[in-house]
Design an enzyme around this catalytic site. Structure first.
Site, PDB file in Angstrom:
ATOM      1  N   LEU A 128       0.851  -1.192   0.000  1.00 23.60           N
ATOM      2  CA  LEU A 128       0.000   0.000   0.000  1.00 23.60           C
ATOM      3  C   LEU A 128       0.883   1.235   0.000  1.00 23.60           C
ATOM      4  CD1 LEU A 128      -2.640  -1.024   2.721  1.00 23.60           C
ATOM      5  CD2 LEU A 128      -2.902  -1.167   0.236  1.00 23.60           C
ATOM      6  N   ASP A 129       0.401   2.305  -0.629  1.00 22.34           N
ATOM      7  CA  ASP A 129       1.111   3.583  -0.560  1.00 22.34           C
ATOM      8  C   ASP A 129       1.298   3.984   0.901  1.00 22.34           C
ATOM      9  OD1 ASP A 129       1.102   3.755  -3.324  1.00 22.34           O
ATOM     10  OD2 ASP A 129      -0.715   4.972  -3.401  1.00 22.34           O
ATOM     11  N   MET A 130       2.301   4.790   1.148  1.00 18.10           N
ATOM     12  CA  MET A 130       2.626   5.193   2.519  1.00 18.10           C
ATOM     13  C   MET A 130       1.409   5.728   3.260  1.00 18.10           C
ATOM     14  SD  MET A 130       5.455   7.954   3.883  1.00 18.10           S
ATOM     15  CE  MET A 130       4.556   9.401   3.299  1.00 18.10           C
ATOM     16  N   THR A 132      -1.827   5.249   2.531  1.00 18.41           N
ATOM     17  CA  THR A 132      -3.025   4.412   2.447  1.00 18.41           C
ATOM     18  C   THR A 132      -3.015   3.442   3.618  1.00 18.41           C
ATOM     19  OG1 THR A 132      -3.104   4.562   0.030  1.00 18.41           O
ATOM     20  CG2 THR A 132      -4.279   2.726   1.047  1.00 18.41           C
ATOM     21  N   ARG A 229      -6.573   5.938  -7.252  1.00 18.15           N
ATOM     22  CA  ARG A 229      -6.392   7.384  -7.183  1.00 18.15           C
ATOM     23  C   ARG A 229      -6.522   8.023  -8.561  1.00 18.15           C
ATOM     24  NH1 ARG A 229      -0.716   7.798  -4.250  1.00 18.15           N
ATOM     25  NH2 ARG A 229      -1.171  10.048  -4.327  1.00 18.15           N
TER      26      ARG A 229
END
Length: 289
Positions: A128-130, A132, A229
């Site tokens: 996951l993105d930082m 998220t 996104r």
């Protein structure tokens, strides 16, 4: 270690093919194993097996350069193959050249060391993105990693809050996306121009007309970088807090995107399993504020 008794329908198979077809190992994964047939170690995966033969699998120990660090982990589910975590915001999943320590991986290595006494490699099935939050699968061995990649479909669903009122109750977004040059943003980009096919399903959970916001349930059918996104932004509904894609909001310091549900076949027993968690607290607070 895994133990198997060769099923009658695989009588005469090469042992490598037997392990790939019946147990979910990949060709690459087989190279990381020590294989024993009826108690004798074998090096040639072309050796044939017979029904009721005994097969023992031992994974070769793999070194990790990730330093164990005491980082709090919220464990949602765990068995001998899988560790599923609820990742907090502002936490990088895996070390990078810019962020070599204090990542989720550092915490997982420390947890494995504490619970098993071994320095185990953290095998992340998804990342996951930082900024998220939500569910991340860590596989504990090559077998479960290969099983999730090749023997089952892992369906990932998210909850997110977007700017604007989404009118359609549910719909698919199928625009191909990609990046151009050094720009971090993914844009609509034809496959012929270097883009990738992408498919996202969107369902409205609740509309907040007085605040011009919508709470969505989003399911991925492909796994492109920034897919949710970018897709929502392309539809005119950027995620709240997502500065990169037009969702800046002074009330929040991250994109309000939360991985809340996973469905997959469990490598332990082959049964379908669903893991769900509640909406992230900061997202609840944002909606209630």
């Amino acid at each position: 270690m895994h133990k198997y008794i060769v099923e009658p329908e695989y009588d005469g198979y090469e042992i490598g093919e037997y392990l790939k077809e019946s147990k979910g190992y990949s060709g690459r994964g087989l190279r990381k194993l020590e294989i024993y047939l009826n108690g004798k170690k074998i090096k040639n995966t072309a050796k044939k097996v017979r029904k009721l033969n005994r097969v023992f699998i031992v994974e070769k120990e793999k070194e990790t350069g990730i330093r164990p660090m005491d980082i709090p982990l919220e464990i949602v589910y765990e068995d001998e193959n899988l560790l599923i975590l609820n990742k907090q915001a502002n936490l990088v999943t895996h070390p990078t050249t810019k962020k070599v320590d204090a990542t989720l991986a550092n915490g997982v290595v420390a947890y494995f060391l504490k619970t098993t006494g071994k320095t185990m490699v953290p095998r992340f099935y998804n990342r996951l993105d930082m900024n998220t939050t939500g569910l991340i699968i860590v596989t504990k061995n090559a077998y479960s990693q290969a099983y999730l990649q090749e023997k089952t479909e892992v369906r990932k669903s998210y909850q997110t809050i977007v700017k604007g009122i989404v009118e359609q109750d549910e719909f698919y977004i199928t625009k191909p996306i990609g990046k151009v040059g050094e720009d971090l943003r993914r844009i609509e980009l034809a496959v012929s121009e270097g883009g990738q096919e992408a498919k996202t399903f969107v369902k409205v959970l609740k509309r907040f007309p007085e605040r011009n916001r919508t709470l969505l349930d989003v399911t991925l059918f492909t796994g492109r970088t920034h897919q949710i996104r970018a897709h929502l932004s392309l539809e005119g509904y950027p995620i709240v807090g997502d500065d990169l894609y037009g969702g800046a909001d002074d009330r929040i310091k991250r994109q309000l995107l939360h991985a809340y549900r996973l469905t997959f076949q469990n490598p332990k027993n082959g049964e379908q399993q669903e893991i769900m968690i509640d909406l992230a607290k900061d997202m609840q607070d944002y909606l209630n504020g």
